[in-house]
Design a protein around this motif. Structure first.
Motif, PDB file in Angstrom:
ATOM      1  N   GLY A 202       5.253  -8.191  -2.232  1.00 51.31           N
ATOM      2  CA  GLY A 202       5.271  -6.943  -1.471  1.00 51.31           C
ATOM      3  C   GLY A 202       3.980  -6.168  -1.650  1.00 51.31           C
ATOM      4  N   ALA A 203       3.451  -6.164  -2.879  1.00 50.08           N
ATOM      5  CA  ALA A 203       2.189  -5.479  -3.146  1.00 50.08           C
ATOM      6  C   ALA A 203       1.043  -6.100  -2.363  1.00 50.08           C
ATOM      7  CB  ALA A 203       1.892  -5.516  -4.643  1.00 50.08           C
ATOM      8  N   LEU A 204       1.067  -7.408  -2.180  1.00 51.18           N
ATOM      9  CA  LEU A 204       0.017  -8.088  -1.428  1.00 51.18           C
ATOM     10  C   LEU A 204      -0.017  -7.638   0.032  1.00 51.18           C
ATOM     11  CD1 LEU A 204       0.202 -11.696  -2.884  1.00 51.18           C
ATOM     12  CD2 LEU A 204      -1.817 -10.222  -2.844  1.00 51.18           C
ATOM     13  N   LEU A 205       1.138  -7.393   0.613  1.00 47.04           N
ATOM     14  CA  LEU A 205       1.167  -6.915   2.003  1.00 47.04           C
ATOM     15  C   LEU A 205       0.457  -5.577   2.137  1.00 47.04           C
ATOM     16  CD1 LEU A 205       4.810  -7.814   3.124  1.00 47.04           C
ATOM     17  CD2 LEU A 205       2.699  -9.027   3.633  1.00 47.04           C
ATOM     18  N   PHE A 206       0.697  -4.680   1.195  1.00 47.76           N
ATOM     19  CA  PHE A 206       0.039  -3.376   1.267  1.00 47.76           C
ATOM     20  C   PHE A 206      -1.429  -3.478   0.871  1.00 47.76           C
ATOM     21  CE2 PHE A 206       4.430  -1.977   1.302  1.00 47.76           C
ATOM     22  CZ  PHE A 206       4.369  -0.943   2.230  1.00 47.76           C
ATOM     23  N   THR A 207      -1.781  -4.495   0.089  1.00 45.03           N
ATOM     24  CA  THR A 207      -3.196  -4.737  -0.202  1.00 45.03           C
ATOM     25  C   THR A 207      -3.945  -5.106   1.072  1.00 45.03           C
ATOM     26  OG1 THR A 207      -2.743  -5.450  -2.467  1.00 45.03           O
ATOM     27  CG2 THR A 207      -4.805  -6.193  -1.493  1.00 45.03           C
ATOM     28  N   VAL A 208      -3.336  -5.954   1.889  1.00 42.57           N
ATOM     29  CA  VAL A 208      -3.950  -6.330   3.172  1.00 42.57           C
ATOM     30  C   VAL A 208      -4.143  -5.090   4.044  1.00 42.57           C
ATOM     31  CG1 VAL A 208      -3.608  -7.637   5.306  1.00 42.57           C
ATOM     32  CG2 VAL A 208      -3.017  -8.668   3.099  1.00 42.57           C
ATOM     33  N   LEU A 209      -3.104  -4.255   4.124  1.00 36.45           N
ATOM     34  CA  LEU A 209      -3.190  -3.036   4.926  1.00 36.45           C
ATOM     35  C   LEU A 209      -4.276  -2.105   4.394  1.00 36.45           C
ATOM     36  CD1 LEU A 209      -1.885  -1.468   7.271  1.00 36.45           C
ATOM     37  CD2 LEU A 209      -0.350  -0.430   5.582  1.00 36.45           C
ATOM     38  N   SER A 210      -4.325  -1.984   3.066  1.00 37.04           N
ATOM     39  CA  SER A 210      -5.330  -1.126   2.443  1.00 37.04           C
ATOM     40  C   SER A 210      -6.744  -1.614   2.762  1.00 37.04           C
ATOM     41  CB  SER A 210      -5.108  -1.094   0.926  1.00 37.04           C
ATOM     42  OG  SER A 210      -6.164  -0.445   0.264  1.00 37.04           O
ATOM     43  N   GLU A 211      -6.966  -2.918   2.621  1.00 33.86           N
ATOM     44  CA  GLU A 211      -8.305  -3.464   2.865  1.00 33.86           C
ATOM     45  C   GLU A 211      -8.715  -3.313   4.332  1.00 33.86           C
ATOM     46  OE1 GLU A 211     -10.366  -4.459   0.433  1.00 33.86           O
ATOM     47  OE2 GLU A 211      -8.721  -3.660  -0.762  1.00 33.86           O
ATOM     48  N   PHE A 212      -7.737  -3.393   5.226  1.00 34.53           N
ATOM     49  CA  PHE A 212      -8.065  -3.205   6.645  1.00 34.53           C
ATOM     50  C   PHE A 212      -8.617  -1.798   6.878  1.00 34.53           C
ATOM     51  CE2 PHE A 212      -6.685  -1.686  10.850  1.00 34.53           C
ATOM     52  CZ  PHE A 212      -7.455  -2.522  11.642  1.00 34.53           C
ATOM     53  N   PHE A 213      -7.975  -0.791   6.313  1.00 33.74           N
ATOM     54  CA  PHE A 213      -8.463   0.583   6.473  1.00 33.74           C
ATOM     55  C   PHE A 213      -9.837   0.759   5.844  1.00 33.74           C
ATOM     56  CE2 PHE A 213      -3.853   1.744   6.960  1.00 33.74           C
ATOM     57  CZ  PHE A 213      -3.966   2.175   8.273  1.00 33.74           C
ATOM     58  N   PHE A 214     -10.106   0.027   4.747  1.00 35.74           N
ATOM     59  CA  PHE A 214     -11.393   0.174   4.082  1.00 35.74           C
ATOM     60  C   PHE A 214     -12.536  -0.513   4.846  1.00 35.74           C
ATOM     61  CE2 PHE A 214      -9.032   1.104   0.040  1.00 35.74           C
ATOM     62  CZ  PHE A 214      -9.536   2.380  -0.109  1.00 35.74           C
ATOM     63  N   THR A 215     -12.211  -1.225   5.909  1.00 31.29           N
ATOM     64  CA  THR A 215     -13.276  -1.776   6.757  1.00 31.29           C
ATOM     65  C   THR A 215     -13.690  -0.787   7.846  1.00 31.29           C
ATOM     66  OG1 THR A 215     -11.713  -2.792   8.324  1.00 31.29           O
ATOM     67  CG2 THR A 215     -12.399  -4.116   6.415  1.00 31.29           C
ATOM     68  N   LEU A 216     -12.970   0.347   7.960  1.00 29.70           N
ATOM     69  CA  LEU A 216     -13.163   1.249   9.089  1.00 29.70           C
ATOM     70  C   LEU A 216     -13.854   2.553   8.742  1.00 29.70           C
ATOM     71  CD1 LEU A 216      -9.632   0.828  10.762  1.00 29.70           C
ATOM     72  CD2 LEU A 216     -11.742  -0.401  11.314  1.00 29.70           C
ATOM     73  N   TYR A 217     -13.842   2.950   7.452  1.00 28.60           N
ATOM     74  CA  TYR A 217     -14.330   4.306   7.156  1.00 28.60           C
ATOM     75  C   TYR A 217     -15.864   4.385   7.204  1.00 28.60           C
ATOM     76  CZ  TYR A 217     -15.683   3.188   2.297  1.00 28.60           C
ATOM     77  OH  TYR A 217     -16.288   2.675   1.190  1.00 28.60           O
ATOM     78  N   TRP A 218     -16.346   5.610   7.518  1.00 28.06           N
ATOM     79  CA  TRP A 218     -17.781   5.877   7.565  1.00 28.06           C
ATOM     80  C   TRP A 218     -18.212   6.832   6.466  1.00 28.06           C
ATOM     81  CZ3 TRP A 218     -21.310   3.650  10.825  1.00 28.06           C
ATOM     82  CH2 TRP A 218     -20.785   2.836  11.834  1.00 28.06           C
ATOM     83  N   GLN A 219     -17.296   7.663   6.032  1.00 34.57           N
ATOM     84  CA  GLN A 219     -17.571   8.598   4.963  1.00 34.57           C
ATOM     85  C   GLN A 219     -16.575   8.365   3.830  1.00 34.57           C
ATOM     86  OE1 GLN A 219     -17.367  12.502   6.610  1.00 34.57           O
ATOM     87  NE2 GLN A 219     -19.181  12.249   7.899  1.00 34.57           N
ATOM     88  N   VAL A 220     -16.978   8.732   2.611  1.00 33.89           N
ATOM     89  CA  VAL A 220     -16.134   8.430   1.458  1.00 33.89           C
ATOM     90  C   VAL A 220     -14.883   9.294   1.416  1.00 33.89           C
ATOM     91  CG1 VAL A 220     -18.028   7.580   0.040  1.00 33.89           C
ATOM     92  CG2 VAL A 220     -17.490  10.030   0.046  1.00 33.89           C
ATOM     93  N   ALA A 221     -14.785  10.296   2.277  1.00 36.65           N
ATOM     94  CA  ALA A 221     -13.615  11.183   2.243  1.00 36.65           C
ATOM     95  C   ALA A 221     -12.961  11.311   3.609  1.00 36.65           C
ATOM     96  CB  ALA A 221     -14.007  12.553   1.710  1.00 36.65           C
ATOM     97  N   ASP A 222     -13.100  10.289   4.472  1.00 33.75           N
ATOM     98  CA  ASP A 222     -12.479  10.408   5.784  1.00 33.75           C
ATOM     99  C   ASP A 222     -11.049   9.869   5.776  1.00 33.75           C
ATOM    100  OD1 ASP A 222     -12.702   7.666   5.818  1.00 33.75           O
ATOM    101  OD2 ASP A 222     -14.280   7.588   7.343  1.00 33.75           O
ATOM    102  N   LEU A 223     -10.415   9.907   6.980  1.00 32.23           N
ATOM    103  CA  LEU A 223      -9.006   9.549   7.084  1.00 32.23           C
ATOM    104  C   LEU A 223      -8.761   8.080   6.741  1.00 32.23           C
ATOM    105  CD1 LEU A 223      -6.127  10.361   7.890  1.00 32.23           C
ATOM    106  CD2 LEU A 223      -6.717   9.795  10.261  1.00 32.23           C
ATOM    107  N   TYR A 224      -9.666   7.187   7.168  1.00 31.27           N
ATOM    108  CA  TYR A 224      -9.476   5.763   6.884  1.00 31.27           C
ATOM    109  C   TYR A 224      -9.573   5.487   5.375  1.00 31.27           C
ATOM    110  CZ  TYR A 224      -9.983   4.940  11.891  1.00 31.27           C
ATOM    111  OH  TYR A 224      -9.804   4.943  13.248  1.00 31.27           O
ATOM    112  N   ASN A 225     -10.492   6.174   4.720  1.00 32.08           N
ATOM    113  CA  ASN A 225     -10.617   6.017   3.275  1.00 32.08           C
ATOM    114  C   ASN A 225      -9.332   6.498   2.582  1.00 32.08           C
ATOM    115  OD1 ASN A 225     -11.484   6.794   0.406  1.00 32.08           O
ATOM    116  ND2 ASN A 225     -13.303   5.739   1.167  1.00 32.08           N
ATOM    117  N   PHE A 226      -8.811   7.617   3.076  1.00 30.54           N
ATOM    118  CA  PHE A 226      -7.552   8.144   2.542  1.00 30.54           C
ATOM    119  C   PHE A 226      -6.412   7.134   2.733  1.00 30.54           C
ATOM    120  CE2 PHE A 226      -3.500  10.181   3.586  1.00 30.54           C
ATOM    121  CZ  PHE A 226      -3.220  10.855   2.403  1.00 30.54           C
ATOM    122  N   ALA A 227      -6.302   6.576   3.962  1.00 33.84           N
ATOM    123  CA  ALA A 227      -5.243   5.616   4.251  1.00 33.84           C
ATOM    124  C   ALA A 227      -5.379   4.367   3.385  1.00 33.84           C
ATOM    125  CB  ALA A 227      -5.274   5.235   5.732  1.00 33.84           C
ATOM    126  N   GLY A 228      -6.624   3.936   3.153  1.00 35.46           N
ATOM    127  CA  GLY A 228      -6.829   2.780   2.287  1.00 35.46           C
ATOM    128  C   GLY A 228      -6.353   3.033   0.874  1.00 35.46           C
TER     129      GLY A 228
END
Length: 434
Positions: A202-228
């Motif tokens: 189960g943790a691996l599924l959320f790891t995949v989701l987390s890593e996907f969001f971390f491919t999208l952020y532009w700033q270290v404090a934006d929404l994608y970084n938060f979601a990751g």
């Protein structure tokens, strides 16, 4: 629905969706107020979980000798330390490193270590391969730290003003692919405890989701970084719950079940006659007291049948005590097979048996008693030396009288048994109904 179709998550702590949503909302408010504090709390939580996993795996190895759990222990120790360096290098704290790039490099290193570890434990690890894998992992981790913190040769991952580098994005997608592969490969991993394995996947599924969001952020404090970070937080929360289930709840539950089983076995052993397996005298008396009280209070019939093997002393003297024990065992099994399910049967003395017939009138009890007598007299007992021995049994049968206790009724049954012996044996004597 998709996640539940892939993984049986009905036991995972994801069911209270409102609590999860409220938690995410509070985390978002904290992140808006102070993102560095939010990031530090999330990462320190993950570091603590990695430490718990390392400690649990190391301690369990001394009992289970499970090399896979020990490797997970050592691996998550390295991952936890890497995430700690990442936290200290994060922009706003910047205790170590050169700012956001250093923190991002350490993040990438930590995730590469994690998926490499999880891919490694998808298969059993031999004694010969274990030290090699351990040394390789320690070397790779140390070199990763060195190339980021001391020798700046690790590829750049974040450039202020430009965002993520191509290497960082490619590394995140590689982590996602490896995590998905590990998820399916861990579907059958007998070397890992099933409860922990469920939460790990189960943790691996959320790891995949987390890593996907971390491919999208532009700033270290934006929404994608938060979601990751929320994805990582949930992933490690599942690991934490798996640790609690595996290292605390399940062992305690297993210990409690074992204690209950042992208690039940001891109770049964204390109630059974060691030779025949029937109830012993004390156990029968306890149950008979309850039955007698209920049947007499409700004025229901209940009968006692005292039985005694005829000429049993002769059997012992002629064939030996071993043969006598065999006769008792065979007779006990035969008597029990002829009784009703609600009846009680106990070995009451040396060669004496007492049957309790709840709900049976004296007329019905006579039929049961005669069936028992005929069954014993007609079936020969095969001795160990090949000889066959026919034995008979005598009995005294009584029905409860109003106002008397079971001890008084048993005295009457014993007197009738004596009469059966005096009148030639191989018979059951009973008195007229009350």
């Amino acid at each position: 629905m998709v996640i539940q179709a892939i993984l049986p998550l009905h036991n995972l702590p994801l069911r209270p969706a409102p609590v999860l949503l409220i938690g995410i909302a509070l985390a978002w408010l904290l992140a808006r107020a102070n993102y560095v504090l939010f990031h530090t709390l999330v990462e320190l939580f993950c570091v603590i979980i990695a430490g718990m996993l390392a400690l649990t795996g190391a301690l369990s190895y001394f009992q289970t000798r499970n090399r896979t759990l020990l490797l997970l222990s050592c691996g998550y120790l390295c991952i936890g330390l890497t995430d700690l360096w990442h936290t200290l290098a994060y922009q706003g704290l910047q205790v170590i490193g050169q700012g956001a790039n250093t923190a991002t490099q350490l993040w990438v290193l930590g995730r590469l270590l994690e998926v490499t570890l999880l891919l490694t434990v998808t298969r059993p690890i031999s004694n010969r391969a274990f030290p090699v894998i351990l040394l390789t992992g320690a070397t790779f981790t140390t070199l990763g730290w060195a190339t980021i913190l001391y020798w700046p040769v690790f590829p750049p991952c974040f450039i202020p003003g430009s965002g993520l580098t191509a290497f960082k994005i490619a590394a995140e997608y590689l982590v996602m692919v490896c995590a998905i592969a590990a998820f399916f490969l861990l579907q059958r991993a007998p070397q890992l405890p099933p409860p922990f394995l469920l939460y790990l996947r189960g943790a691996l599924l959320f790891t995949v989701l987390s890593e996907f969001f971390f491919t999208l952020y532009w700033q270290v404090a934006d929404l994608y970084n938060f979601a990751g970070h929320i994805g990582k937080l949930i992933s490690y929360a599942l690991l934490a719950w798996g640790i609690i289930i595996q290292s605390l709840y399940r062992p305690l539950d297993t210990l409690y079940s074992q204690l209950c089983q042992q208690q039940q076995l001891l109770r049964e052993a204390s109630e059974k006659d060691a030779l025949t397996g029937l109830l012993n005298r004390q156990a029968l008396q306890e149950r008979l007291t309850q039955l007698w009280r209920r049947h007499t209070a409700e004025r229901l019939p209940i009968c006692l049948l005292m039985l005694d093997l005829d000429h049993f002393k002769t059997v012992n003297d002629r064939f030996g005590h071993h043969s006598g024990d065999l006769v008792l065992q065979k007779t006990a099994a035969l008597l029990k097979s002829q009784l009703r399910q609600q009846d009680l049967l106990a070995r009451y003395g040396g060669e004496e048996f007492l049957a309790v017939l709840p709900g049976a009138t004296l007329t019905a009890a006579r039929v049961i008693a005669e069936r028992l007598r005929l069954a014993v007299g007609e079936q020969a007992v095969e001795l160990t030396d090949g000889q066959s021995l026919l034995v008979t049994i005598s009995g005294g049968l009584v029905q409860a009288r109003r106002g008397e206790n079971w001890e008084q009724a048993l005295e009457r049954a014993d007197q009738l048994l004596y009469q059966a012996k005096q009148r030639g044996r191989n018979r059951v004597e009973s008195e007229e109904g009350p």
